[in-house]
Design a protein around this motif. Structure first.
Motif, PDB file in Angstrom:
ATOM      1  N   GLY A 136       0.790  -1.217   0.000  1.00  0.00           N
ATOM      2  CA  GLY A 136       0.000   0.000   0.000  1.00  0.00           C
ATOM      3  C   GLY A 136       0.824   1.269   0.000  1.00  0.00           C
ATOM      4  O   GLY A 136       0.272   2.366  -0.012  1.00  0.00           O
ATOM      5  N   ALA A 137       2.153   1.136   0.033  1.00  0.00           N
ATOM      6  CA  ALA A 137       3.035   2.309   0.078  1.00  0.00           C
ATOM      7  C   ALA A 137       3.532   2.657  -1.310  1.00  0.00           C
ATOM      8  O   ALA A 137       3.632   1.809  -2.193  1.00  0.00           O
ATOM      9  N   ARG A 138       3.847   3.924  -1.488  1.00  0.00           N
ATOM     10  CA  ARG A 138       4.371   4.389  -2.767  1.00  0.00           C
ATOM     11  C   ARG A 138       5.865   4.149  -2.864  1.00  0.00           C
ATOM     12  O   ARG A 138       6.380   3.824  -3.937  1.00  0.00           O
ATOM     13  N   SER A 139       6.589   4.308  -1.747  1.00  0.00           N
ATOM     14  CA  SER A 139       8.049   4.251  -1.777  1.00  0.00           C
ATOM     15  C   SER A 139       8.577   3.324  -0.692  1.00  0.00           C
ATOM     16  O   SER A 139       7.934   3.129   0.346  1.00  0.00           O
ATOM     17  N   THR A 140       9.740   2.765  -0.947  1.00  0.00           N
ATOM     18  CA  THR A 140      10.541   2.129   0.091  1.00  0.00           C
ATOM     19  C   THR A 140      11.492   3.193   0.614  1.00  0.00           C
ATOM     20  O   THR A 140      12.422   3.611  -0.086  1.00  0.00           O
ATOM     21  N   VAL A 141      11.247   3.678   1.816  1.00  0.00           N
ATOM     22  CA  VAL A 141      12.012   4.811   2.362  1.00  0.00           C
ATOM     23  C   VAL A 141      13.264   4.263   3.038  1.00  0.00           C
ATOM     24  O   VAL A 141      13.202   3.666   4.114  1.00  0.00           O
ATOM     25  N   PHE A 142      14.389   4.478   2.392  1.00  0.00           N
ATOM     26  CA  PHE A 142      15.664   3.959   2.872  1.00  0.00           C
ATOM     27  C   PHE A 142      16.451   5.083   3.533  1.00  0.00           C
ATOM     28  O   PHE A 142      16.112   6.264   3.417  1.00  0.00           O
ATOM     29  N   ALA A 143      17.522   4.710   4.218  1.00  0.00           N
ATOM     30  CA  ALA A 143      18.363   5.683   4.916  1.00  0.00           C
ATOM     31  C   ALA A 143      18.952   6.691   3.933  1.00  0.00           C
ATOM     32  O   ALA A 143      19.249   6.373   2.785  1.00  0.00           O
ATOM     33  N   SER A 144      19.125   7.926   4.408  1.00  0.00           N
ATOM     34  CA  SER A 144      19.729   8.974   3.595  1.00  0.00           C
ATOM     35  C   SER A 144      20.646   9.819   4.470  1.00  0.00           C
ATOM     36  O   SER A 144      20.474   9.904   5.679  1.00  0.00           O
ATOM     37  N   GLY A 155      13.878   7.343  13.154  1.00  0.00           N
ATOM     38  CA  GLY A 155      12.491   7.624  13.485  1.00  0.00           C
ATOM     39  C   GLY A 155      11.644   6.376  13.371  1.00  0.00           C
ATOM     40  O   GLY A 155      12.155   5.290  13.074  1.00  0.00           O
ATOM     41  N   PRO A 156      10.328   6.483  13.560  1.00  0.00           N
ATOM     42  CA  PRO A 156       9.465   5.290  13.569  1.00  0.00           C
ATOM     43  C   PRO A 156       9.138   4.739  12.193  1.00  0.00           C
ATOM     44  O   PRO A 156       9.669   3.705  11.778  1.00  0.00           O
ATOM     45  N   MET A 157       8.275   5.426  11.448  1.00  0.00           N
ATOM     46  CA  MET A 157       7.828   4.952  10.138  1.00  0.00           C
ATOM     47  C   MET A 157       7.569   6.150   9.241  1.00  0.00           C
ATOM     48  O   MET A 157       7.383   7.266   9.733  1.00  0.00           O
ATOM     49  N   PRO A 158       7.564   5.973   7.924  1.00  0.00           N
ATOM     50  CA  PRO A 158       7.338   7.112   7.027  1.00  0.00           C
ATOM     51  C   PRO A 158       5.927   7.677   7.176  1.00  0.00           C
ATOM     52  O   PRO A 158       4.974   6.939   7.438  1.00  0.00           O
ATOM     53  N   ASN A 159       5.809   8.992   7.013  1.00  0.00           N
ATOM     54  CA  ASN A 159       4.488   9.607   6.911  1.00  0.00           C
ATOM     55  C   ASN A 159       4.207   9.878   5.431  1.00  0.00           C
ATOM     56  O   ASN A 159       4.916   9.414   4.551  1.00  0.00           O
ATOM     57  N   ALA A 160       3.152  10.634   5.157  1.00  0.00           N
ATOM     58  CA  ALA A 160       2.763  10.872   3.765  1.00  0.00           C
ATOM     59  C   ALA A 160       3.852  11.618   2.991  1.00  0.00           C
ATOM     60  O   ALA A 160       4.105  11.337   1.820  1.00  0.00           O
ATOM     61  N   ASP A 161       4.527  12.589   3.645  1.00  0.00           N
ATOM     62  CA  ASP A 161       5.593  13.336   2.984  1.00  0.00           C
ATOM     63  C   ASP A 161       6.779  12.427   2.663  1.00  0.00           C
ATOM     64  O   ASP A 161       7.362  12.498   1.577  1.00  0.00           O
ATOM     65  N   ASP A 162       7.157  11.566   3.620  1.00  0.00           N
ATOM     66  CA  ASP A 162       8.266  10.642   3.389  1.00  0.00           C
ATOM     67  C   ASP A 162       7.945   9.695   2.242  1.00  0.00           C
ATOM     68  O   ASP A 162       8.793   9.413   1.386  1.00  0.00           O
ATOM     69  N   ASP A 163       6.719   9.180   2.244  1.00  0.00           N
ATOM     70  CA  ASP A 163       6.302   8.228   1.214  1.00  0.00           C
ATOM     71  C   ASP A 163       6.306   8.882  -0.162  1.00  0.00           C
ATOM     72  O   ASP A 163       6.683   8.260  -1.163  1.00  0.00           O
ATOM     73  N   ARG A 164       5.895  10.146  -0.219  1.00  0.00           N
ATOM     74  CA  ARG A 164       5.877  10.860  -1.500  1.00  0.00           C
ATOM     75  C   ARG A 164       7.289  11.157  -2.000  1.00  0.00           C
ATOM     76  O   ARG A 164       7.593  10.964  -3.174  1.00  0.00           O
ATOM     77  N   ASP A 165       8.168  11.615  -1.098  1.00  0.00           N
ATOM     78  CA  ASP A 165       9.518  12.014  -1.498  1.00  0.00           C
ATOM     79  C   ASP A 165      10.505  10.848  -1.524  1.00  0.00           C
ATOM     80  O   ASP A 165      11.590  10.978  -2.094  1.00  0.00           O
ATOM     81  N   GLY A 166      10.153   9.731  -0.871  1.00  0.00           N
ATOM     82  CA  GLY A 166      11.064   8.605  -0.805  1.00  0.00           C
ATOM     83  C   GLY A 166      12.247   8.832   0.107  1.00  0.00           C
ATOM     84  O   GLY A 166      13.280   8.166  -0.033  1.00  0.00           O
ATOM     85  N   MET A 167      12.120   9.766   1.078  1.00  0.00           N
ATOM     86  CA  MET A 167      13.207  10.090   1.998  1.00  0.00           C
ATOM     87  C   MET A 167      12.667  10.213   3.412  1.00  0.00           C
ATOM     88  O   MET A 167      11.538  10.671   3.614  1.00  0.00           O
TER      89      MET A 167
END
Length: 305
Positions: A136-144, A155-167
């Protein structure tokens, strides 16, 4: 009192849409309420009153004799295949196959342990399909950030901004973290940022215990491969994932504890997440105390190098 969107200026409307996105609202609603239950009941009643369809085969078939309780023979699937043609292949299912939690955890551990670098781990996580959050997620948010900085912020888990930007730590929460780091002479370019869970849960809900266990091998492997000298853990879920226990962040914050991952043991400081500071600005005083302790320990470590 309800306000129409037409009464909002562009800035207010943008803020409202941003709030809806952060809250997990992804669909526009009707102008007037619709009773879907009544609509469904009407559709069911219409189907029940509809006369059965008479197909050409059924119209030409002999009538069943009275008293004959045997069911009419059903046509075989081969009867529908035209001569000289092979039967069509089965249609693939678009629904991901569910994997038992214990098997998914083992698969995640195998995929994580097989990575010999952060780049390999990122590829492994992007190919992993054993966690339902990923579907259900748009991105796999990996370390940056800087893997060789010696400092890792989780941090805990991606929010909508993280999922959109992938960061990790994007949007307003990321801006708050930028200010927190800047106050002690750090930045997102001089540390490594990561999330305990790499995929955004639907509606920004908290991941389930099973989802946390499936994702745990990936964040642990990120830490092992980056080899930081100091960890900053932000938020309740992050602390529970990496330190265990059920203690509240307010009772565990401000004190260093060791995180042991295989042969690696690291000092970690638990503190409040940027969202905690945005929701209750009074928490900024507590976070500032934690950041000062973190900076002091970092100075000690750097002096030993």
């Amino acid at each position: 009192m309800n306000a129409s969107a037409s009464h909002l200026d562009p800035a207010e409307l943008a803020a409202l849409l941003h709030f809806y996105a952060d809250s997990g609202v992804e669909w526009m609603l009707e102008d007037a309420p619709v009773d879907r239950f009544a609509e469904f009941a009407e559709q069911q009643a219409a189907r029940a009153n509809r006369p059965p369809l008479q197909t050409p085969a059924a119209q030409g078939a002999p009538q069943q004799q009275a008293g004959d309780t045997s069911a009419p023979p059903s046509p075989s699937p081969q009867a529908k295949v035209l001569p000289g043609r092979a039967p069509p292949p089965p249609r693939p299912s678009s629904t991901p196959v569910a994997i038992p939690d214990d098997q998914a955890i083992a698969a995640a551990r195998f995929a994580a342990d097989g990575a010999r670098s952060l780049d390999e781990l990122k590829v492994a996580m992007e190919a992993f399909g054993g966690c339902n959050l990923k579907h259900g997620a748009r991105s796999t948010v990996f370390a940056s950030g800087n893997p060789s900085s010696g400092v890792m912020v989780i941090g805990p888990m991606p929010n909508a901004d993280d999922d959109r930007d992938g960061m990790p730590f994007s949007g307003r929460q990321g801006q708050m973290l930028d200010r927190m780091l800047s106050a002690i002479g750090l930045s997102r370019e001089t540390v490594l940022l990561a999330n305990a869970v790499p995929w955004r849960p639907p509606g920004n809900r908290t991941p389930s215990p099973a989802e946390m266990e499936i994702c745990r091998p990936f964040i642990e492997r990120q830490v092992v491969l980056a080899e930081p000298r100091l960890l900053l853990l932000l938020g309740n879920f992050t602390v529970k994932c990496l330190l265990g226990g059920d203690a509240s962040i307010f009772s565990i914050r401000g004190a260093f504890r060791d995180v042991t991952l295989g042969q690696l043991t690291l000092p970690a400081l638990a503190s409040l997440h940027p969202q905690d500071l945005m929701a209750a600005p009074a928490n900024k005083a507590l976070a500032w105390q934690d950041l000062l302790q973190f900076k002091a320990r970092l100075n000690e470590i750097q002096a030993e190098i």
